[in-house]
Design an enzyme around this catalytic site. Sequence first.
Site, short mmCIF file in Angstrom:
data_model
loop_
_atom_site.label_atom_id
_atom_site.label_comp_id
_atom_site.label_asym_id
_atom_site.label_seq_id
_atom_site.Cartn_x
_atom_site.Cartn_y
_atom_site.Cartn_z
CE LYS A 70 -1.59 -4.29 -6.19
NZ LYS A 70 -1.21 -5.53 -5.57
NE ARG A 88 9.44 -4.76 -4.34
CZ ARG A 88 8.18 -4.53 -4.68
NH1 ARG A 88 7.88 -4.10 -5.89
NH2 ARG A 88 7.21 -4.73 -3.82
NE ARG A 126 -0.64 -2.67 0.38
CZ ARG A 126 0.27 -2.39 -0.52
NH1 ARG A 126 0.05 -1.50 -1.45
NH2 ARG A 126 1.43 -2.99 -0.50
NE ARG A 176 6.96 -8.09 -8.04
CZ ARG A 176 5.80 -7.65 -7.58
NH1 ARG A 176 4.75 -7.62 -8.36
NH2 ARG A 176 5.68 -7.29 -6.33
NE ARG A 201 4.53 -7.18 -0.26
CZ ARG A 201 5.04 -7.29 -1.49
NH1 ARG A 201 5.94 -8.20 -1.76
NH2 ARG A 201 4.63 -6.48 -2.43
P1 AMP Z 1 3.85 -2.54 -3.12
O1 AMP Z 1 4.90 -2.33 -4.13
O2 AMP Z 1 2.55 -1.84 -3.45
O3 AMP Z 1 3.63 -3.98 -2.77
O4 AMP Z 1 4.37 -1.82 -1.79
C1 AMP Z 1 5.57 -2.20 -1.17
C2 AMP Z 1 5.51 -1.87 0.32
O5 AMP Z 1 5.33 -0.46 0.48
C3 AMP Z 1 4.38 -2.52 1.08
O6 AMP Z 1 4.66 -3.83 1.49
C4 AMP Z 1 4.25 -1.56 2.26
O7 AMP Z 1 5.28 -1.76 3.21
C5 AMP Z 1 4.49 -0.20 1.61
N1 AMP Z 1 3.22 0.38 1.11
C6 AMP Z 1 2.87 0.66 -0.17
N2 AMP Z 1 1.65 1.20 -0.25
C7 AMP Z 1 1.18 1.27 1.02
C8 AMP Z 1 -0.03 1.72 1.61
N3 AMP Z 1 -1.02 2.21 0.87
N4 AMP Z 1 -0.13 1.63 2.97
C9 AMP Z 1 0.86 1.15 3.73
N5 AMP Z 1 2.02 0.70 3.25
C10 AMP Z 1 2.19 0.74 1.90
#
Ligand code: AMP
Length: 209
Positions: free
Chosen positions: A13, A155, A88, A122, A166
């Site tokens: 993504k 990370r 989400r 990653r 996740r």
């Molecule tokens: P990502 O890089 O998009 O996987 O986001 C990393 C982390 O940020 C996720 O595992 C959540 O803890 C938080 N996060 C990012 N976007 C959202 C969202 N739209 N709603 C809730 N938590 C989010």
Amino acid sequence: MKILIMGPQGAGKGTQASRISKKLEVPHISTGDLFREALSNGTDLGAKAKEYMNRGELVPDSIVVGMLKERIEKEDCKKGWILDGYPRNKLQAEELDKITKVSHMIVLTLDDDFAVQRIGGRRTCSKCGAIFHTTNLKPKKEGICDRCGGNLIQREDDKEKAIRERLKIYRNDTEPIILHYKNKGIKMIEVDGKKSIQEAFDEIMPQLR
Ligand code: AMP
């Protein structure tokens, strides 16, 4: 164009969103990046989000929705945007629908085992957030960001236990949103996330009209 890009972690993504953003000249808005930025700037928002993020859990909607609304009201969003990592869940989608109309949804598909394998490799720049991969997208110099020279790290939430958590959330809470937007008649672009970065990009771009 107001584009949502969906898919399990590891489907590509972020990489596709960043390329599409450059091509269409609209901002790439990643809520995950906004949180990570807040965290590295030492803001209250970052401190609030940190524990949830490290466990691979979602940050509470009350925090995310406000942050997102503030971001898409900025001047650079007039022409549109590509949203990566938002919505989400159903509530986040409904909150977005209240303020704007999405034009396209890109869905990258991928099975869980493949996702875990891919995310394990990653590496993220600790300074600018650029993403690399130990086999698929190697930096020119190992451990160093091509873009800004920062150190590349794994990370916390890219480690296996957090990834599985996740993915579970993605299947339960996020995937149903696809149907929510299908029912609204928004243009859907579905692409196999196993394809190479270039192949997936070449399949997506002609459909963004
Ligand atoms: P990502 O890089 O998009 O996987 O986001 C990393 C982390 O940020 C996720 O595992 C959540 O803890 C938080 N996060 C990012 N976007 C959202 C969202 N739209 N709603 C809730 N938590 C989010």
